[in-house]
Write an enzyme that holds these catalytic residues in place. Sequence first.
Site, PDB file in Angstrom:
ATOM      1  N   HIS A  54       0.845  -1.192   0.000  1.00 51.63           N
ATOM      2  CA  HIS A  54       0.000   0.000   0.000  1.00 51.63           C
ATOM      3  C   HIS A  54       0.885   1.249   0.000  1.00 51.63           C
ATOM      4  CE1 HIS A  54       0.795  -0.564   4.292  1.00 51.63           C
ATOM      5  NE2 HIS A  54       0.255   0.603   4.597  1.00 51.63           N
ATOM      6  N   HIS A  56       1.397   3.907   2.018  1.00 50.78           N
ATOM      7  CA  HIS A  56       1.922   4.668   3.160  1.00 50.78           C
ATOM      8  C   HIS A  56       3.441   4.821   3.083  1.00 50.78           C
ATOM      9  CE1 HIS A  56      -1.865   4.021   5.849  1.00 50.78           C
ATOM     10  NE2 HIS A  56      -1.949   5.104   5.114  1.00 50.78           N
ATOM     11  N   ASP A  58       5.828   4.622   5.072  1.00 49.90           N
ATOM     12  CA  ASP A  58       6.709   3.626   5.695  1.00 49.90           C
ATOM     13  C   ASP A  58       6.678   2.277   4.973  1.00 49.90           C
ATOM     14  OD1 ASP A  58       4.076   3.375   6.645  1.00 49.90           O
ATOM     15  OD2 ASP A  58       4.716   2.347   8.455  1.00 49.90           O
ATOM     16  N   HIS A  59       6.097   2.274   3.766  1.00 48.51           N
ATOM     17  CA  HIS A  59       6.122   1.068   2.927  1.00 48.51           C
ATOM     18  C   HIS A  59       6.692   1.360   1.543  1.00 48.51           C
ATOM     19  CE1 HIS A  59       3.707  -1.440   5.747  1.00 48.51           C
ATOM     20  NE2 HIS A  59       3.506  -0.226   6.222  1.00 48.51           N
ATOM     21  N   HIS A 112      -7.479  -0.756   5.810  1.00 45.91           N
ATOM     22  CA  HIS A 112      -6.402   0.109   6.315  1.00 45.91           C
ATOM     23  C   HIS A 112      -6.236   1.290   5.356  1.00 45.91           C
ATOM     24  CE1 HIS A 112      -2.644   1.183   8.285  1.00 45.91           C
ATOM     25  NE2 HIS A 112      -2.027   1.136   7.124  1.00 45.91           N
ATOM     26  N   ASP A 131      -0.131  -3.911   6.247  1.00 48.58           N
ATOM     27  CA  ASP A 131      -0.728  -3.388   7.480  1.00 48.58           C
ATOM     28  C   ASP A 131      -2.190  -3.810   7.623  1.00 48.58           C
ATOM     29  OD1 ASP A 131       1.674  -2.188   7.947  1.00 48.58           O
ATOM     30  OD2 ASP A 131       0.972  -0.119   7.704  1.00 48.58           O
ATOM     31  N   HIS A 169       4.858  -4.836  10.235  1.00 49.69           N
ATOM     32  CA  HIS A 169       5.455  -4.251  11.444  1.00 49.69           C
ATOM     33  C   HIS A 169       5.737  -5.308  12.512  1.00 49.69           C
ATOM     34  CE1 HIS A 169       4.783   0.120  10.692  1.00 49.69           C
ATOM     35  NE2 HIS A 169       3.813  -0.327   9.913  1.00 49.69           N
TER      36      HIS A 169
HETATM   37 FE   FE2 Z   1       0.108   1.569   6.625  1.00 48.86          FE
END
Ligand code: FE2
Length: 253
Positions: A54, A56, A58-59, A112, A131, A169
């Site tokens: 996805h 975000h 942090d990905h 999410h 996530d 995570h």
């Molecule tokens: Fe996320």
Amino acid sequence: MQIIPIPCLTDNYAYIINDNISKIVGVVDPSEATPVIAFLKKKNLQLNYILNTHHHFDHIGGNLELKKMYNAKIVGFEKDKKRIPGIDIALTDNECWKFGSFELKIIYIPGHTLGHICFYFENEKVAFTGDTLFSLGCGRIFEGTYEQMFSSLNKIKNLPKDTKIYCGHEYTEKNSEFCISLDSRNKKLISKINDIKLKRSNNLPTVPSSLKDEIECNIFFRCEDEQVKSSLKMKNNTPIEVFMKLRDLKDNF
Ligand SMILES: [Fe+2]
């Protein structure tokens, strides 16, 4: 298929997928480029593909730097192509795609975010759940509805029980505290928590989990369990109502 978790940022995992047969190498959800490059250099590997579950930061944070350095192709969800930086290969729900000598399938799992996907290697029984499904938890619902998230989790729940779950995570230990607070008699959970604590005390990742473990221990998969319903005083409620309650409680845990 060799899969290596690469710790990134504070508690993210990127995953290197190394196909020893075709020598094709991919990385799932590179939060940042530096630790990924360090690993590839150490192992003398080139990078062919970057896979994003996805959009975000942090990905996808390492996407462009890795793409530039290795001339790698970025793979993501067709409906989210405007939010995946540098996307080259846009795949659709249920689409199968060749990764070296393996084949992966896209499973659309919104909730999410509205463009979240799972990369599922059916033959190898490996799922990258980003996530959406964590070990002993699930992601926050940022863009979708409770119903979408619940249905996405059920899609994963219906995969073969021996599927290995690689999530985005290292939240497992914290998630376990929430699970045990409402499911204190679950013996499988108690034993899994012991295993988690041992791994974390040795600074080892708790991934991959197995789908079987998640079905037995992850409270978000136990919305029909009498014990869980009783802890919530929701004996006469439906599974989706229990799920909504759990998600709200976890947001403030
Ligand atoms: Fe996320």
